[in-house]
Design an enzyme around this catalytic site. Structure first.
Site, mmCIF file in Angstrom:
data_model
loop_
_atom_site.group_PDB
_atom_site.id
_atom_site.type_symbol
_atom_site.label_atom_id
_atom_site.label_comp_id
_atom_site.label_asym_id
_atom_site.label_seq_id
_atom_site.Cartn_x
_atom_site.Cartn_y
_atom_site.Cartn_z
ATOM 1 N N ASP A 7 1.569 10.872 15.319
ATOM 2 C CA ASP A 7 0.498 10.477 16.242
ATOM 3 C C ASP A 7 0.170 11.592 17.215
ATOM 4 O OD1 ASP A 7 0.091 8.076 15.096
ATOM 5 O OD2 ASP A 7 0.946 6.857 16.721
ATOM 6 N N GLU A 27 -6.602 12.565 0.951
ATOM 7 C CA GLU A 27 -6.345 12.165 -0.430
ATOM 8 C C GLU A 27 -5.160 11.227 -0.410
ATOM 9 O OE1 GLU A 27 -4.685 14.966 -3.238
ATOM 10 O OE2 GLU A 27 -4.215 13.071 -4.201
ATOM 11 N N GLU A 81 0.868 1.339 -7.136
ATOM 12 C CA GLU A 81 1.325 2.590 -7.761
ATOM 13 C C GLU A 81 2.827 2.742 -7.588
ATOM 14 O OE1 GLU A 81 -0.386 6.256 -6.423
ATOM 15 O OE2 GLU A 81 -0.549 5.635 -4.364
ATOM 16 N N LYS A 118 2.087 20.531 9.215
ATOM 17 C CA LYS A 118 3.181 19.563 9.378
ATOM 18 C C LYS A 118 3.677 19.266 7.960
ATOM 19 C CE LYS A 118 5.150 15.531 9.649
ATOM 20 N NZ LYS A 118 6.133 15.431 8.536
ATOM 21 N N GLY A 147 -1.401 12.169 1.022
ATOM 22 C CA GLY A 147 -0.237 11.295 1.095
ATOM 23 C C GLY A 147 -0.612 9.863 0.802
ATOM 24 N N GLY A 148 0.118 8.952 1.424
ATOM 25 C CA GLY A 148 -0.100 7.533 1.145
ATOM 26 C C GLY A 148 -1.083 6.918 2.122
ATOM 27 N N ASN A 158 5.416 15.660 -2.691
ATOM 28 C CA ASN A 158 5.444 16.029 -4.113
ATOM 29 C C ASN A 158 4.912 17.443 -4.389
ATOM 30 O OD1 ASN A 158 2.813 15.323 -3.614
ATOM 31 N ND2 ASN A 158 2.534 14.115 -5.472
ATOM 32 N N TYR A 159 4.135 17.988 -3.457
ATOM 33 C CA TYR A 159 3.681 19.386 -3.554
ATOM 34 C C TYR A 159 3.773 20.023 -2.160
ATOM 35 C CZ TYR A 159 1.615 18.818 -8.238
ATOM 36 O OH TYR A 159 1.401 18.616 -9.583
ATOM 37 N N CYS A 208 -0.166 11.827 -7.484
ATOM 38 C CA CYS A 208 -1.257 10.887 -7.218
ATOM 39 C C CYS A 208 -2.177 10.800 -8.431
ATOM 40 C CB CYS A 208 -2.013 11.296 -5.962
ATOM 41 S SG CYS A 208 -2.635 12.950 -6.058
ATOM 42 N N THR A 209 -2.210 11.850 -9.237
ATOM 43 C CA THR A 209 -3.065 11.857 -10.417
ATOM 44 C C THR A 209 -2.327 11.402 -11.686
ATOM 45 O OG1 THR A 209 -2.516 14.174 -10.615
ATOM 46 C CG2 THR A 209 -4.660 13.676 -9.647
HETATM 47 O O1 G3H Z 1 -0.111 14.191 -6.017
HETATM 48 C C1 G3H Z 1 -1.249 14.568 -5.845
HETATM 49 C C2 G3H Z 1 -1.716 15.852 -6.337
HETATM 50 O O2 G3H Z 1 -2.972 16.168 -5.772
HETATM 51 C C3 G3H Z 1 -1.769 15.896 -7.841
HETATM 52 O O3 G3H Z 1 -1.967 17.185 -8.277
HETATM 53 O O4 G3H Z 1 -2.818 16.756 -10.570
HETATM 54 O O5 G3H Z 1 -1.988 18.995 -9.911
HETATM 55 O O6 G3H Z 1 -0.395 17.101 -10.215
HETATM 56 P P1 G3H Z 1 -1.784 17.521 -9.838
#
Ligand code: G3H
Length: 409
Positions: A143, A177, A304, A105, A158-159, A82-83, A211-212
């Site tokens: 791995d 995270e 989630e 990676k 990630g997850g 996502n980023y 994630c936030t």
């Molecule tokens: O997806 C996880 C990111 O750390 C969220 O960052 O709050 O800037 O969207 P953000």
């Protein structure tokens, strides 16, 4: 990076369906992060400590200790889809300023954007080889990288793969995270317009794939009808379509993600949640959906979705909201909406999350703020300063002086 923002952002649009404007913002934010990190690093790394031995019982003043920060060696950075640029740079910049080299990676989707971004470091004059970029599927090369004896630190976003990584990794610092089920608690005295606007921004930006993101709304029953109406009206205005057209809601990253989201929605439907909109899906594109009257026996109350689907749970007391938040296995961020500053601080203290936002949606930025998760949301704290500190270790040099008995003679 800022000079080359257009081609990098174009890759983000194509690879991960991030709306065009947000893709540009991700690259610009990353450039700013590098600049801030470079300044912060100079100050942090320029500071050491000087200690004297007689401040500890039983010691004469015969030892002087000088401490400074030294690099760890090789940092392995694994950002999420996502980023692919920003969460790579948030690991690369502190690692480099602290004197480390780095293996990146990138996520499978987002790898081309990441390669362009790494090229910017080369254009800026960093020697080739200081950042190695290894593309491939995590299931195939993960791995090998994470268990490699040459890796001295892992920074992963990630997850729950992160939980497996932390079990397998050796005796090295880890920064992880791993997602969240960020709760948004709405008290009776909240500014409901402000809350509704933040629920939309927090729950639906980048189609909920953050994630936030706000992942569950816990609203006091007495104001729930009004709040749901306000949010519903705003959901109706969200545009749905392609990232090139800057639509608010774009296709989620993979078919399996879309199937997973659909599974949560169907479970909620079967168990009696109220659908504020009709559920609609075309391929990986899922229309935004607000689910009211969600109950704790529904999967979506805890899992989630990482998609544009948001559950609302009605609560009869603040304690019930806090209890739901704390019963989650996640503990990344949360937020509370109230006009009462005292209550907001009490709620913040009671919420078992790394950060609580008062009267705003959860968010990681600004990028120099500490950012950390409790429980299954991760270990270590991010944010520029914390990352630089985490990617260094302390080195001490102790100067031993002759004992006082014969020094003065
Ligand atoms: O997806 C996880 C990111 O750390 C969220 O960052 O709050 O800037 O969207 P953000």
């Amino acid at each position: 990076m800022k000079e080359h923002k257009a081609p990098i952002a174009e890759c983000l649009v194509k690879e991960i369906a991030k709306p065009a404007k947000d893709s540009v913002s991700e690259v610009v934010r990353s450039g700013d992060l590098v600049s801030y990190c470079a300044e912060e690093g100079v100050r942090i790394l320029g500071e050491g400590k000087f200690l004297v031995s007689d401040s500890f019982p039983g010691n004469d003043r015969t030892k002087y200790c000088l401490t400074s920060k030294i690099p760890l060696g090789v940092v392995l950075a694994i950002p999420p889809f996502n980023y692919p640029v920003n969460l790579a740079v948030s690991k690369i910049a502190p690692a480099l300023i602290a004197g480390n080299s780095l293996v990146l990676k990138p996520p499978t989707q987002g790898a081309v954007a990441a390669l362009h971004m790494v090229h910017c470091f080369h254009l800026a004059g960093f020697p080739k080889g200081l950042i190695g970029c290894v593309t491939g599927k995590g299931s195939e090369i993960g791995d090998f990288l994470t268990m490699h004896p040459g890796v001295n630190c892992i920074s992963f976003t990630g997850g729950d793969t992160g939980i497996a990584i932390s079990r397998k990794a050796g005796m090295i610092p880890l920064q992880m995270e791993l997602g969240g089920k960020d709760a948004c608690i709405i008290l009776e005295d909240a500014d409901l317009d402000l809350a509704a606007a933040n629920i939309i921004k927090g729950g639906f930006s980048y189609s909920g794939q953050r994630c936030t993101a706000v992942k569950v709304v816990l609203v006091m029953e007495s104001v729930a009808d009004t709040l749901v109406e306000k949010v519903k009206a705003k959901v109706a205005k969200l545009t749905v379509g392609s990232p090139e057209d800057n639509c608010d809601i774009t296709p989620v990253v993979t078919e399996s993600s879309a199937n997973f989201i659909e599974g949560l929605v169907m479970d909620a439907k079967q168990k009696g949640a109220t659908f504020c909109q009709e559920y609609k899906r075309e391929g990986n594109l899922i229309w935004p959906l607000l689910l009211d009257n969600v109950r704790p026996d529904m999967r979506i109350a805890w899992e989630e979705p990482f998609g544009p689907v948001l559950p609302v749970i009605r609560i009869s007391s603040v304690e019930e909201g806090i209890h739901h938040c704390n019963a989650s296995n996640f503990g990344l961020q949360g937020c509370v909406f109230t006009r009462d500053i005292n209550k907001s601080i009490l709620v913040s203290d009671a919420m078992e999350t790394g950060t609580v936002q008062i009267n705003s949606a959860p968010a990681r930025g600004p990028d120099h703020f500490p950012f950390q998760g409790l429980k299954d949301s991760g270990i270590g704290s991010q944010g520029i300063t914390n990352s630089i500190n985490m990617m260094t270790k302390i080195k001490s040099t102790v100067i031993n002086l002759p004992t006082p008995s014969y020094t003065m003679g």
